[in-house]
Write a protein that holds these residues in place. Structure first.
Motif, PDB file in Angstrom:
ATOM      1  N   MET A  75       0.964  -1.269   0.205  1.00 57.32           N
ATOM      2  CA  MET A  75       0.043  -0.008  -0.247  1.00 57.32           C
ATOM      3  C   MET A  75       0.787   0.927  -0.390  1.00 57.32           C
ATOM      4  O   MET A  75       0.369   2.146  -0.557  1.00 57.32           O
ATOM      5  N   TYR A  76       1.920   1.109   0.498  1.00 56.35           N
ATOM      6  CA  TYR A  76       2.679   2.547   0.932  1.00 56.35           C
ATOM      7  C   TYR A  76       3.720   2.584  -0.411  1.00 56.35           C
ATOM      8  O   TYR A  76       3.290   4.113  -1.428  1.00 56.35           O
ATOM      9  N   TYR A  77       4.198   1.495  -0.952  1.00 55.33           N
ATOM     10  CA  TYR A  77       4.377   2.018  -2.477  1.00 55.33           C
ATOM     11  C   TYR A  77       3.402   2.225  -3.625  1.00 55.33           C
ATOM     12  O   TYR A  77       3.739   3.339  -3.826  1.00 55.33           O
ATOM     13  N   GLN A  78       2.056   1.984  -3.116  1.00 56.74           N
ATOM     14  CA  GLN A  78       1.106   2.160  -4.645  1.00 56.74           C
ATOM     15  C   GLN A  78       0.934   3.755  -3.795  1.00 56.74           C
ATOM     16  O   GLN A  78       0.636   4.452  -5.308  1.00 56.74           O
ATOM     17  N   SER A  79       1.127   4.229  -2.947  1.00 55.65           N
ATOM     18  CA  SER A  79       1.024   5.401  -2.636  1.00 55.65           C
ATOM     19  C   SER A  79       1.835   6.416  -2.733  1.00 55.65           C
ATOM     20  O   SER A  79       1.967   7.970  -3.188  1.00 55.65           O
TER      21      SER A  79
END
Length: 464
Positions: A75-79
């Protein structure tokens, strides 16, 4: 935290002091990285691989694949960057070529589909959907705060410029043909999946970018698919190509790159001119003219023998040199790098804060990772008596918006200069977490106060 990591394999595995940095979260997603220090950031980026292991076994040697089954990290990478971010970014005024490229791989060649002028989201989306084109976004850290935050720390860690590009590729498509780069590459998979194939380098640790024909590169040495949260590293010169698997969602990844023109060869070229300059001032043989018509000759064997003697003399001289004269590398790095990460307009960065330093003050360096100290000739003089000066360059006033964009407006870095006699005092400040002004190795109290006041005015030290 990451659950598994491995080398890339053959299988198809899938106080009112200026600029106190404020920790924030990216787009409401808690950061999965450790920003406490540059080394902590890098360690968390390649976790669970240890830093010592990475540099001993992988750096400049072979690829490393880190696959993680970690939803929070995914999720962090996607952000960090999404396809949907393009709409708001286009409203800021993006241009084809400068900010975005639209391209696809056709029969082993790169076909560029750029239009002229400004890039509009609807046109980008149309080419993406109908022409199955890849959207390449140049240097997104200019716009995306969390990438700025990551890359600023990595520039501190490597002591080298760190750039990035985002690649968004539709299902069943490939943007670029097989090629190799002149940079060390860290790939973070942000959205969807990307199928990668890596090949043996034809030019290890290459110094330039080059496309390679399919019939020259043989079979892949590594083949795998990246998913959100995964990381891939490979050295410069590694031949690679990547595609988005069909019947899946689009893929978004960011390529973070460093160590372009940062080799021993580059450093030698950078420092040898200063070494020759100093030697020629003291050795009349280096000031003697070259033979008549030398520049017109074809055979230069005799001259090469003469030059090898001079090089041996310079090598002997280098053994006892304390301060190397850096011609361009240090200056170019500090002038071109990102400013320290901050929240807000950053005005505090450019203004001194805290107490005014006095003779009885204790001072400490701040923003140490954003400052370089080097020795060079006095740029205001060009005669034979030209003296050496100590130059302190910093990146506190650099502009994030022009990072890695070839900005020609900035011709000189921000900073200060001092007589060479100040070097020992400056080293005291550099090598101490805190030092009393009166203990600085300068002849007079006036010199001590003047030195620390200059550094304080430039926001490089604070009273502790």
């Amino acid at each position: 935290m990451p659950k598994k990591a491995k080398p890339a394999g053959n299988g198809k595995e899938e106080g009112p002091v200026p600029c106190k940095q404020v920790k924030v979260e990216a787009a409401g997603v808690p950061s999965a990285l450790n920003f406490d220090s540059p080394s902590a950031l890098f360690e968390s980026l390649i976790s669970p691989i240890k830093t010592e292991t990475f540099f001993k076994e992988f750096w400049e040697q072979k690829p490393l694949l880190i696959q993680r089954d970690d939803p929070a990290l995914g999720m962090y990478y996607q952000s960090l960057f999404r396809l949907t971010d393009l709409k708001s970014l286009c409203s800021l005024g993006l241009y084809y070529g400068r900010d975005v490229n639209v391209c696809r791989c056709v029969s082993g060649k790169k076909k560029v589909l750029n239009k002229d002028g400004k890039a509009h989201f609807l046109q980008l989306r149309k080419d993406f959907d109908q022409k199955r084109a890849t959207i390449q976004f140049h240097q997104p850290q200019r716009f995306k705060d969390e990438l700025w935050r990551i890359q600023e720390k990595l520039e501190c860690y490597f002591g080298s410029l760190v750039g990035s590009n985002v690649y968004i590729t539709p299902p069943g498509a490939q943007g670029l043909p097989p090629h190799y780069d002149d940079v060390e590459v860290f790939i973070l998979q942000l959205e969807g999946q990307k199928h990668w194939r890596l090949y043996h380098p034809t030019v290890p640790l290459a110094r330039e970018y080059s496309v390679e024909a399919e019939d020259r590169i043989g079979q892949p040495t590594h083949e795998f698919t990246l998913k959100p949260g995964d990381l891939l590293y490979f050295p410069r010169g590694t031949i690679h190509q990547a595609d988005t698997p069909p019947r899946l969602a689009h893929s978004t990844h960011v390529t973070i790159s460093t160590y372009q023109n940062n080799s021993w060869g580059d450093f030698l070229l950078d420092t040898i001119s200063g070494l020759v300059f100093d030697a020629a001032k003291e050795d009349v043989k280096l000031r003697a003219g070259i033979p008549r018509q030398l520049l017109l000759q074809v055979e230069t064997t005799t001259v090469a023998t003469r030059l090898s003697g001079y090089l041996r003399m310079l090598a002997d001289r280098l053994e006892g040199t304390k301060e190397l004269l850096s011609s361009d590398m240090k200056k170019d790095f500090v002038m071109s790098r990102l400013p320290p990460y901050y929240v807000g307009d950053g005005a505090e960065l450019l203004m001194p804060g805290g107490k005014l330093p006095r003779l009885d003050s204790v001072v400490g360096l701040q923003f140490k990772d954003h400052i370089v100290l080097t020795v060079g000739p006095d740029q205001d003089r060009s005669d034979e008596t030209q003296e050496k000066m100590v130059y302190i360059y910093h990146s506190l006033k650099n502009r994030r918006e022009t990072h890695m964009m070839g900005n020609e407006e900035e011709t000189e870095p921000h900073g200060l200069r001092f007589p060479l006699s100040h070097m020992d005092a400056l080293k005291q400040i550099w090598n101490s977490s805190a030092i009393s002004v009166k203990d600085l190795k300068l002849n007079t109290d006036e010199e001590k106060e003047s030195l620390v006041l200059s550094l304080w005015t430039e926001c490089l030290i604070q009273v502790v």
